[in-house]
Design an enzyme around this catalytic site. Structure first.
Site, PDB file in Angstrom:
ATOM      1  N   SER A 121       0.706  -1.297   0.108  1.00 25.81           N
ATOM      2  CA  SER A 121      -0.018  -0.030  -0.089  1.00 25.81           C
ATOM      3  C   SER A 121       0.841   1.195   0.069  1.00 25.81           C
ATOM      4  O   SER A 121       0.318   2.492  -0.211  1.00 25.81           O
ATOM      5  CB  SER A 121      -0.897  -0.021   1.115  1.00 25.81           C
ATOM      6  OG  SER A 121       0.005   0.071   2.523  1.00 25.81           O
ATOM      7  N   HIS A 142      -3.326  -3.590  -5.423  1.00 23.80           N
ATOM      8  CA  HIS A 142      -3.556  -3.081  -3.974  1.00 23.80           C
ATOM      9  C   HIS A 142      -5.069  -3.165  -3.703  1.00 23.80           C
ATOM     10  O   HIS A 142      -5.952  -2.293  -4.224  1.00 23.80           O
ATOM     11  CB  HIS A 142      -3.088  -1.583  -3.981  1.00 23.80           C
ATOM     12  CG  HIS A 142      -3.334  -1.301  -2.512  1.00 23.80           C
ATOM     13  ND1 HIS A 142      -3.665   0.064  -2.277  1.00 23.80           N
ATOM     14  CD2 HIS A 142      -3.488  -1.869  -1.301  1.00 23.80           C
ATOM     15  CE1 HIS A 142      -4.020   0.362  -0.954  1.00 23.80           C
ATOM     16  NE2 HIS A 142      -3.667  -0.773  -0.517  1.00 23.80           N
ATOM     17  N   GLU A 154      -6.293  -0.712  -6.732  1.00 26.21           N
ATOM     18  CA  GLU A 154      -5.404   0.173  -7.345  1.00 26.21           C
ATOM     19  C   GLU A 154      -4.397  -0.771  -8.041  1.00 26.21           C
ATOM     20  O   GLU A 154      -3.629  -1.717  -7.451  1.00 26.21           O
ATOM     21  CB  GLU A 154      -4.642   0.917  -6.337  1.00 26.21           C
ATOM     22  CG  GLU A 154      -5.279   1.843  -5.712  1.00 26.21           C
ATOM     23  CD  GLU A 154      -4.891   3.000  -4.578  1.00 26.21           C
ATOM     24  OE1 GLU A 154      -5.218   4.157  -4.476  1.00 26.21           O
ATOM     25  OE2 GLU A 154      -4.182   2.337  -3.839  1.00 26.21           O
ATOM     26  N   ASN A 192      -4.269   5.910  -0.331  1.00 26.95           N
ATOM     27  CA  ASN A 192      -3.359   6.189   1.118  1.00 26.95           C
ATOM     28  C   ASN A 192      -2.581   7.641   1.032  1.00 26.95           C
ATOM     29  O   ASN A 192      -2.446   8.195   1.806  1.00 26.95           O
ATOM     30  CB  ASN A 192      -2.465   5.202   1.146  1.00 26.95           C
ATOM     31  CG  ASN A 192      -2.819   4.113   1.743  1.00 26.95           C
ATOM     32  OD1 ASN A 192      -4.027   3.957   2.166  1.00 26.95           O
ATOM     33  ND2 ASN A 192      -2.098   2.902   1.995  1.00 26.95           N
TER      34      ASN A 192
END
Length: 596
Positions: A121, A142, A154, A192
């Site tokens: 991540s 991800h 992702e 993130n």
């Protein structure tokens, strides 16, 4: 044609890895699930069994389908078991050296055409890929936790990832029923990169004792409609994981101070306060791994008697203003049983406000949320006026006039002369310093901020803003009034943005910077935050609703007060406002609303 994946391997069977195993097995794909030891394999098996059993109990999975799902999983110890799979996804802890060692071994074990993927991540997919002799076949996939539920994936390509590999993985995500956003290898990717700056800022707010953990979390849930408050979310993620992600993003992302982990996070990790998994983080839990919060020494007393301790009696309330906010606040107080005096500039404005309140109350009757008797009683409690002198005997004044400091200061100077001693004088400002308004009076101890959210009759949150001159009695009165209104009052200091805007708008500004850098599209960034983080709106949807001019003004205020370089308004936001692209209200902002 995209390649057909008939078998995949998953390395690492913690919460994330076991969830990824379930995603593939649910979709008819055979999975080789690998761990470092037999005990770790059994823990992974137990996680998957528990998840699927819960799904059966909730009626979301048939028993036969669960049994078929479990039969597709081959549990193994050691990477050698992955010799014939088409794709491997690594889901081990976020340590670069560990991932590089695993990928070097996978490169040796797996067949030449196999795709090697990491679920990292925050780490560099590129740095992981160079541990192999096939970096063109390495990609980031991800998933978000819990993987079986969260729709977003992702897909992270490096500068050497083959276009065919990207296309194959995108097709696979579609087969899995996921929404993929394809991006390049940058610290934090989309979700993130935007989420953790916000979380870190919230921890900083708590560390400085600006607001309590409960108030910070309640503010963001109730003020922004988020599924969890930031500190509760940190506990869910794990403070050790959050620290590693922030530290990696800080080092890889240009050393932006907003991603430098707040010292408190490292202290808590060192002390073993890791969040839910350890039973204690920002909150205390029933037991390690439990989601149930239990009271601890920091839990506030929230009984009615405690809230009212030291509060002054409030029976009659004056509300000054004629806009949407004032109209909503009049309705809130009148429905709660307070006697209300509405003061506007002139009889014509009073008539408009009266009509707006009647219309809103009638809608409540039509929708079955209000009886005709309660509507009539609420209207009967309101006196309509065009002169401030009628506020001479009220117990509380709530100001809801235009957001201009000079106008508010002049009004409070007048209220100071008119109102009786002991009256609480409140401003609904969302961005101006409350202390500046307070010092326009001779009674700054009686002045406080009561920031209602729009629409006031619906939104459950009120930010109670204390200045350094606000008395404890005034604060207690404000808390008691909010409770009597059925609102959640959160207490904070008199700092730009208070809680909600101070946390929300830097996140929105970061999203604009991400778009400005051509890292991703507005649509994909919105998808990432809605599907990956459970936000009710993506940042660009929200910016267009709020108004780009309003957003820019708030961001400028935050930057001016805090002087944090990361808070400087994104040039793209400045340019759009200059061009008159203000969002929905002008027909165009980040999107063209004239075609909808």
């Amino acid at each position: 044609m995209a390649r057909e994946f008939t078998s995949v391997g998953v390395v690492g069977l913690g919460t994330m890895g076991a969830g990824i195993v379930e995603v593939f097995a649910r979709n008819g794909i055979d999975v080789v699930a690998v761990e470092i030891s037999a005990a770790a394999v059994e823990r992974g098996r137990a996680t998957l069994t528990g998840s699927t059993d819960r799904a059966v109990a909730k009626g979301k999975l048939a028993e036969a389908d669960r049994d078929a799902l479990l039969a597709r999983v081959d549990w193994q110890v050691g990477l050698d078991a992955l010799h014939s799979v088409d794709l491997v996804i690594e889901a081990v802890p976020e340590h670069l050296d560990l991932k590089q060692r695993i990928f070097a071994e996978l490169d040796r074990v797996c067949k030449p055409e196999a795709i090697l993927a990491t679920n990292t991540s925050s780490l560099s997919v590129t740095e992981i890929s160079v541990a192999t002799t096939r970096p063109n076949q390495v990609i980031g996939i991800h998933f978000f936790n819990p993987a079986p539920v969260m729709k977003l994936v992702e897909v992270v390509r490096t500068v050497v990832t083959s276009a065919d590999v990207v296309a194959d993985v995108e097709a696979l995500c579609e087969r899995l029923g996921k929404v993929d956003v394809t991006i390049s290898d940058r610290a934090g990717f989309i979700a993130n990169a935007l989420l953790f700056g916000y979380l870190n800022h919230a921890v900083s707010m708590f560390e400085s004792r600006y607001a309590t953990r409960e108030d910070i979390d309640a503010a963001m849930k109730l003020g922004c409609g988020l599924p969890m408050g930031p500190l509760a979310l940190m506990d869910l993620i794990g403070l050790d994981t959050a620290y590693e992600i922030l530290d990696t993003m800080y080092r890889r992302g240009g050393r932006d101070r907003r991603h430098a982990p707040v010292p408190l996070i490292k202290q808590m990790v060192t002390a073993g306060l890791l969040g839910r998994k350890s039973g204690r983080g920002f909150y205390t839990y029933e037991r390690p791994g439990s989601p149930v919060v239990v009271p601890d020494e920091h839990t506030p007393v929230t009984t009615g008697a405690a809230l009212a301790d030291g509060a002054r009696a409030i029976a009659k309330v004056g509300i000054v203003g004629s806009g949407t906010m004032a109209t909503g606040i009049i309705e809130v107080f009148a429905k709660a049983g307070y006697e209300v005096i509405s003061v506007t500039r002139g009889a014509e404005k009073s008539a408009k406000v009266c009509e707006a309140v009647k219309t809103s109350l009638n809608k409540g009757v039509v929708r079955g949320k209000l009886s005709e008797e309660d509507r009539d009683a609420a209207l009967g409690r309101v006196t309509w006026s065009a002169t401030l002198d009628h506020l001479a005997d009220v117990d509380l004044v709530v100001e809801a006039v235009v957001e201009e400091l000079s106008v508010k200061k002049a009004l409070f100077a007048s209220l100071d002369e008119i109102c009786k001693p002991g009256v609480v004088l409140a401003t609904t400002t969302s961005s101006l310093p409350v202390i500046d308004v307070a010092m326009a009076t001779q009674r700054p101890a009686d002045v406080i901020g009561l920031h209602f959210f729009n629409p006031a009759p619906i939104m459950p949150l009120v930010e109670i803003v204390q200045t350094i001159r606000t008395s404890p009695e005034t604060s207690a009165t404000a808390r008691a009034v909010c409770a009597a209104l059925g609102k959640t009052g959160v207490v904070c200091g008199d700092r730009s943005g208070f809680i909600v805007n101070a946390l929300l708008f830097p996140y929105l500004n970061d999203a604009v910077k991400m778009l400005e850098a051509s890292y991703s599209t507005a649509d994909d960034i919105d998808y990432a935050m809605k599907l990956g983080c459970g936000y009710p709106m993506g940042p660009f949807e929200l910016l267009d609703v709020v108004g780009l001019d309003v957003s820019l003004a708030i961001q400028r205020e935050l930057y001016l007060e805090l002087r944090e370089p990361g808070f400087a308004p994104a040039p793209l936001l400045e340019h759009l406002v200059t061009a008159g692209y203000l969002g929905r209200k002008s027909g165009r902002g980040f999107r063209d609303h004239t075609k909808r």
